[in-house]
Write a protein that holds these residues in place. Structure first.
Motif, PDB file in Angstrom:
ATOM      1  N   ALA A   1      -9.450   0.987  -0.846  1.00  0.00           N
ATOM      2  CA  ALA A   1      -9.392  -0.166  -1.746  1.00  0.00           C
ATOM      3  C   ALA A   1      -8.303  -1.144  -1.317  1.00  0.00           C
ATOM      4  CB  ALA A   1      -9.124   0.302  -3.174  1.00  0.00           C
ATOM      5  N   LYS A   2      -8.535  -2.408  -1.615  1.00  0.00           N
ATOM      6  CA  LYS A   2      -7.537  -3.436  -1.344  1.00  0.00           C
ATOM      7  C   LYS A   2      -6.361  -3.233  -2.304  1.00  0.00           C
ATOM      8  CE  LYS A   2      -7.129  -8.333  -0.450  1.00  0.00           C
ATOM      9  NZ  LYS A   2      -7.785  -9.611  -0.301  1.00  0.00           N
ATOM     10  N   TYR A   3      -5.180  -3.706  -1.888  1.00  0.00           N
ATOM     11  CA  TYR A   3      -3.956  -3.471  -2.649  1.00  0.00           C
ATOM     12  C   TYR A   3      -4.061  -3.903  -4.109  1.00  0.00           C
ATOM     13  CZ  TYR A   3      -2.915  -8.439  -2.069  1.00  0.00           C
ATOM     14  OH  TYR A   3      -2.988  -9.817  -2.107  1.00  0.00           O
ATOM     15  N   ASN A   4      -4.790  -4.975  -4.387  1.00  0.00           N
ATOM     16  CA  ASN A   4      -4.890  -5.453  -5.772  1.00  0.00           C
ATOM     17  C   ASN A   4      -5.915  -4.666  -6.574  1.00  0.00           C
ATOM     18  OD1 ASN A   4      -7.129  -6.477  -4.502  1.00  0.00           O
ATOM     19  ND2 ASN A   4      -6.902  -8.549  -5.291  1.00  0.00           N
ATOM     20  N   GLU A   5      -6.558  -3.676  -5.963  1.00  0.00           N
ATOM     21  CA  GLU A   5      -7.521  -2.834  -6.666  1.00  0.00           C
ATOM     22  C   GLU A   5      -7.045  -1.391  -6.790  1.00  0.00           C
ATOM     23  OE1 GLU A   5     -11.067  -3.350  -4.376  1.00  0.00           O
ATOM     24  OE2 GLU A   5     -11.347  -5.421  -5.023  1.00  0.00           O
ATOM     25  N   LEU A   6      -5.814  -1.119  -6.397  1.00  0.00           N
ATOM     26  CA  LEU A   6      -5.289   0.247  -6.455  1.00  0.00           C
ATOM     27  C   LEU A   6      -4.841   0.605  -7.854  1.00  0.00           C
ATOM     28  CD1 LEU A   6      -3.247   0.306  -3.131  1.00  0.00           C
ATOM     29  CD2 LEU A   6      -5.373   1.509  -3.601  1.00  0.00           C
TER      30      LEU A   6
ATOM     31  N   TYR B   1       0.831  -1.207   0.000  1.00  0.00           N
ATOM     32  CA  TYR B   1       0.000   0.000   0.000  1.00  0.00           C
ATOM     33  C   TYR B   1       0.863   1.254   0.000  1.00  0.00           C
ATOM     34  CZ  TYR B   1      -3.841  -3.112   1.318  1.00  0.00           C
ATOM     35  OH  TYR B   1      -4.773  -4.111   1.354  1.00  0.00           O
ATOM     36  N   PRO B   2       1.540   1.543  -1.125  1.00  0.00           N
ATOM     37  CA  PRO B   2       2.361   2.756  -1.163  1.00  0.00           C
ATOM     38  C   PRO B   2       1.470   4.002  -1.032  1.00  0.00           C
ATOM     39  CG  PRO B   2       2.250   1.723  -3.332  1.00  0.00           C
ATOM     40  CD  PRO B   2       1.557   0.814  -2.387  1.00  0.00           C
ATOM     41  N   VAL B   3       1.963   4.984  -0.299  1.00  0.00           N
ATOM     42  CA  VAL B   3       1.206   6.211  -0.054  1.00  0.00           C
ATOM     43  C   VAL B   3       0.738   6.823  -1.367  1.00  0.00           C
ATOM     44  CG1 VAL B   3       1.349   8.556   0.879  1.00  0.00           C
ATOM     45  CG2 VAL B   3       2.386   6.653   2.132  1.00  0.00           C
ATOM     46  N   SER B   4       1.592   6.791  -2.372  1.00  0.00           N
ATOM     47  CA  SER B   4       1.259   7.428  -3.648  1.00  0.00           C
ATOM     48  C   SER B   4       0.032   6.806  -4.317  1.00  0.00           C
ATOM     49  CB  SER B   4       2.449   7.356  -4.604  1.00  0.00           C
ATOM     50  OG  SER B   4       2.770   5.989  -4.881  1.00  0.00           O
ATOM     51  N   LYS B   5      -0.268   5.555  -4.001  1.00  0.00           N
ATOM     52  CA  LYS B   5      -1.408   4.889  -4.621  1.00  0.00           C
ATOM     53  C   LYS B   5      -2.638   4.792  -3.724  1.00  0.00           C
ATOM     54  CE  LYS B   5       0.945   1.780  -7.835  1.00  0.00           C
ATOM     55  NZ  LYS B   5       1.080   0.361  -8.215  1.00  0.00           N
ATOM     56  N   CYS B   6      -2.433   4.822  -2.420  1.00  0.00           N
ATOM     57  CA  CYS B   6      -3.569   4.497  -1.558  1.00  0.00           C
ATOM     58  C   CYS B   6      -3.994   5.588  -0.587  1.00  0.00           C
ATOM     59  CB  CYS B   6      -3.283   3.214  -0.783  1.00  0.00           C
ATOM     60  SG  CYS B   6      -2.025   3.425   0.466  1.00  0.00           S
ATOM     61  N   LYS B   7      -3.293   6.690  -0.536  1.00  0.00           N
ATOM     62  CA  LYS B   7      -3.628   7.716   0.446  1.00  0.00           C
ATOM     63  C   LYS B   7      -5.082   8.142   0.302  1.00  0.00           C
ATOM     64  CE  LYS B   7      -2.018  11.908   2.583  1.00  0.00           C
ATOM     65  NZ  LYS B   7      -0.910  12.834   2.709  1.00  0.00           N
ATOM     66  N   GLY B   8      -5.820   8.008   1.399  1.00  0.00           N
ATOM     67  CA  GLY B   8      -7.226   8.410   1.416  1.00  0.00           C
ATOM     68  C   GLY B   8      -8.176   7.425   0.764  1.00  0.00           C
ATOM     69  N   LYS B   9      -7.672   6.269   0.363  1.00  0.00           N
ATOM     70  CA  LYS B   9      -8.500   5.263  -0.303  1.00  0.00           C
ATOM     71  C   LYS B   9      -8.611   4.022   0.572  1.00  0.00           C
ATOM     72  CE  LYS B   9      -6.830   6.762  -4.804  1.00  0.00           C
ATOM     73  NZ  LYS B   9      -6.029   6.379  -5.982  1.00  0.00           N
TER      74      LYS B   9
END
Length: 119
Positions: free
Chosen positions: A114-119, A104-112
């Motif tokens: 979603a599961k890691y495979n849906e980012l 879950y890198p911050v650049s992809k998941c911040k504020g989201k």
């Protein structure tokens, strides 16, 4: 932040268990099931309540005490299980945080959410 040192708690749990000869019941299967059961009991305190209702519920000291007891039950079984399996909880948790930071890198998941495979 203060470090959490559960050494005294683990020693007290082991003593409590030994005095009652309960080790024979505390198999990994039974301890893991007990964690799930106690987690369900914790969830019951929040079931069907919205955020405001939860805050109101927890503002009553007796209710907060009941929640604390469920958390203590979960932690007790988790500490016994990890001790019996010789698992270093600090190291295990830090390793898992590292793995999650890669998934879950911050650049992809911040504020989201979603599961890691849906980012």
């Amino acid at each position: 932040m203060n470090n959490i040192d559960l050494t005294q708690a683990v020693e007290a749990l082991i003593k409590f268990r030994s005095e009652r000869d309960w080790s024979k019941f505390h198999t990994p299967k039974n301890l893991s099931m007990s964690i799930a059961i106690e987690a369900s009991e914790l969830m019951e305190h929040f079931q069907w309540k919205n955020e405001d209702e939860v805050n109101q519920y927890l503002s009553i000291p007796e209710n907060l005490e009941k929640v604390k007891e469920e958390i203590a039950d979960i932690l007790s079984y988790l500490l016994l299980l990890s001790t019996d399996l010789k698992i270093d909880l600090n190291r295990t948790l830090l390793d898992k945080i590292q793995k999650n930071s890669e998934k879950y890198p911050v650049s992809k998941c911040k504020g989201k959410s979603a599961k890691y495979n849906e980012l």
